[in-house]
Structures are given as structure tokens and as C-alpha cells.
Scaffold this active site. Sequence first.
Site, short mmCIF file in Angstrom:
data_model
loop_
_atom_site.label_atom_id
_atom_site.label_comp_id
_atom_site.label_asym_id
_atom_site.label_seq_id
_atom_site.Cartn_x
_atom_site.Cartn_y
_atom_site.Cartn_z
N ASN A 149 1.14 -2.49 -0.33
CA ASN A 149 1.35 -1.08 -0.02
C ASN A 149 2.09 -1.03 1.31
O ASN A 149 1.49 -1.20 2.37
CB ASN A 149 0.01 -0.35 0.08
CG ASN A 149 0.18 1.10 0.52
OD1 ASN A 149 1.31 1.60 0.58
ND2 ASN A 149 -0.92 1.77 0.83
N TRP A 150 3.39 -0.79 1.22
CA TRP A 150 4.20 -0.82 2.44
C TRP A 150 4.02 0.43 3.30
O TRP A 150 4.53 0.50 4.42
CB TRP A 150 5.68 -0.98 2.07
CG TRP A 150 6.05 -2.38 1.66
CD1 TRP A 150 5.31 -3.52 1.84
CD2 TRP A 150 7.26 -2.79 1.01
NE1 TRP A 150 5.99 -4.61 1.34
CE2 TRP A 150 7.19 -4.20 0.84
CE3 TRP A 150 8.40 -2.12 0.57
CZ2 TRP A 150 8.21 -4.93 0.23
CZ3 TRP A 150 9.42 -2.86 -0.02
CH2 TRP A 150 9.32 -4.24 -0.19
N LYS A 151 3.38 1.44 2.76
CA LYS A 151 3.21 2.71 3.49
C LYS A 151 4.58 3.22 3.95
O LYS A 151 5.58 2.96 3.28
CB LYS A 151 2.21 2.53 4.64
CG LYS A 151 0.91 1.88 4.12
CD LYS A 151 -0.23 1.92 5.10
CE LYS A 151 -1.45 1.25 4.48
NZ LYS A 151 -2.64 1.34 5.29
N HIS A 202 -5.06 7.35 -1.92
CA HIS A 202 -5.20 6.50 -0.74
C HIS A 202 -5.86 7.30 0.38
O HIS A 202 -5.63 8.51 0.51
CB HIS A 202 -3.83 5.99 -0.29
CG HIS A 202 -3.94 4.92 0.74
ND1 HIS A 202 -4.14 5.20 2.07
CD2 HIS A 202 -3.94 3.58 0.62
CE1 HIS A 202 -4.24 4.06 2.73
NE2 HIS A 202 -4.12 3.06 1.87
N GLU A 207 -5.22 7.58 3.40
CA GLU A 207 -4.28 8.31 4.27
C GLU A 207 -3.82 9.61 3.62
O GLU A 207 -3.58 10.61 4.29
CB GLU A 207 -3.10 7.38 4.64
CG GLU A 207 -3.54 6.31 5.64
CD GLU A 207 -2.86 4.97 5.50
OE1 GLU A 207 -1.79 4.88 4.90
OE2 GLU A 207 -3.44 3.97 6.02
N GLU A 209 -11.29 0.71 -0.62
CA GLU A 209 -10.70 0.58 0.71
C GLU A 209 -11.57 1.33 1.71
O GLU A 209 -11.40 2.54 1.90
CB GLU A 209 -9.29 1.17 0.72
CG GLU A 209 -8.31 0.46 -0.18
CD GLU A 209 -6.88 0.55 0.35
OE1 GLU A 209 -6.23 -0.50 0.41
OE2 GLU A 209 -6.44 1.64 0.73
N GLY A 234 -6.12 -1.03 8.61
CA GLY A 234 -5.24 -1.11 9.76
C GLY A 234 -5.98 -1.34 11.08
O GLY A 234 -5.39 -1.21 12.15
N SER A 289 -7.36 -4.55 5.98
CA SER A 289 -7.18 -5.71 6.86
C SER A 289 -7.32 -7.05 6.14
O SER A 289 -7.87 -7.99 6.70
CB SER A 289 -8.12 -5.63 8.07
OG SER A 289 -7.84 -4.47 8.84
N GLY A 305 -0.59 -3.99 6.13
CA GLY A 305 0.19 -4.66 7.19
C GLY A 305 0.69 -6.05 6.81
O GLY A 305 1.87 -6.39 7.06
P1 13P Z 1 -4.11 -2.80 6.03
O1 13P Z 1 -4.02 -4.04 5.15
O2 13P Z 1 -2.97 -2.64 6.94
O3 13P Z 1 -5.45 -2.68 6.66
O4 13P Z 1 -3.99 -1.55 5.00
C1 13P Z 1 -4.80 -1.52 3.89
C2 13P Z 1 -4.36 -0.42 3.01
O5 13P Z 1 -4.53 0.75 3.33
C3 13P Z 1 -3.69 -0.76 1.75
O6 13P Z 1 -3.53 0.35 0.94
#
Ligand code: 13P
Length: 251
Positions: free
Chosen positions: A11-13, A96, A98, A168, A174, A213, A235
Site C-alpha cells: 500500500n503505497w499510500k 483503511h 486513514e 491493521e 507508520g 510496521s 512504508g
Molecule cells: P506501515 O507499514 O507504514 O506501518 O503502514 C501499514 C499500512 O497502513 C498498510 O496499509
Amino acid sequence: MSNRQPLVAANWKMNGSRESVAALLDGFRQGLPADGVDVLVCAPSIYIPLAADELAGSNIGLGAQTVSEYANGAYTGEISADMLKDYGCRYVIIGHSERRHIFAETNETVANKFCHAREQGLEVILCLGERLEEREAGMTEQVLSEQLEAVIARAGIAAFDGAVIAYEPVWAIGTGLTATPEQAQAAHSFIRLQVARHDDRIADELRILYGGSVKADNAAGLFAMADVDGGLIGGASLKVDDFLAICRAAG
Ligand code: 13P
């Protein structure tokens, strides 16, 4: 005992550029293990056409990070399931944290998006997860159950046949704070049991990914747990070597 093939999804966000998307996908294509793991990249929408070109002929899947709950029409700024499919995008992340917490998507919106995406034939990765204060208040199972049941009530359990869930925990996203393998396993087995209350076979075949993470050095421990069927990687999916190491740990 079901034979769930592990899945690792990037997931590159909201990260990347034309240059970095091409370089990352080139690196993934060249370094991926041949089999034993399904791999998927969820790119920012605007890079989906580029990613589709870069991934042509490879067995890396392509996904989006969200989708409109509506069919094509007067919805300024939205991207429809039809448009994603038009570019060979087969997967979409729904719910998600976010999207839930920064963009105020409710359980109801998430359920609507899940339904619409499934009706349009997209493969869905439904994200569930509790916040730190909810975990500390002993409410983890209640939150997971409410998030999940809202979607089952709206979509019906049959819509989970072939779907993917990602657990998650919001406090692990993150932050560098990973859930321990035991914490992840407890949440995953709870989610599978909740689904099994509706349908045993679907629960048994359901792939449940862990996200939060995940790094090259903690992936193997998480993936070794019985109900952890892969990962949703933020990340670490923006670095070729790290992402490939996580894919190898799953395969
Ligand atoms: P991180 O791996 O950066 O913690 O993000 C996890 C995430 O939200 C994947 O969708």
C-alpha cells in the site's frame, strides 16, 4: 485444514512519482520469488495506468487504495470501480484506517464501498483495526466485531467468499510499533471465528493479512502464526529490497 496461499500487498499510500513508480515496479518484477506467494501493489489512482503498463505480463496484481461507493455519474473527484477495471486494476483496499479516521469514512460508508466493489467484480481487501485507546480500554474485539458485522449486515456473508481482510491496529501503522506475533494471531483468530459464525467454509478460506510496521526483520515471525496469511505493507513497500525480503518471508 485449508490451504491459504499467502498474499503480500503493497500500500503505497500517497507516495511516489512517475520515476519512482517505474523504478519500484521494475525492482519488484526482477526480484520476486517465482511462486508460493501472491503479490499485489496498491498504487495511488493517478499512477494506476502507468503501473498497469509496467506490470503487463508479470504476475504481480494491481490494486487501488479506495473506490467510490457510486457508479459512474455526477460525483466530482471520485473514481469508480468501472474506471479501475478499465485499467486492469483487480483489487481495491476498502476501509483503511486513514480513510476512516482522516477522511471520516463510517462503518456505513465502508460497507457501501465494499458492496459496490464486490458487485462490480473487484477483489476487496477490507481493513479492520482498533485505536490505541480502544485497545487500552479492552475494546479491541468489540471494535473489530462492529467494523466487520457492519459490512456483513450490508453485503451478506457470501460477498466474503474470496475476499481478503487486513487486520491493521491503528497504533501500529507508520509508528514502528508492530503488534507482536501473538497479538496479531489473537486478533486474526478472533476475526476468523466471527466470520465462521456466519459461514465455516468462507472463514476457513479467508485470507487475513496483518498490517502495521511490517519490516523485513519482523515479517517472518508474524507470517509464522496460524491465522496470519500475509501482510499489507506501507512504508517498507516503498523500498525494493525491504519489500522483496517481506515477500520472501511469506513464501
Ligand atoms: P506501515 O507499514 O507504514 O506501518 O503502514 C501499514 C499500512 O497502513 C498498510 O496499509
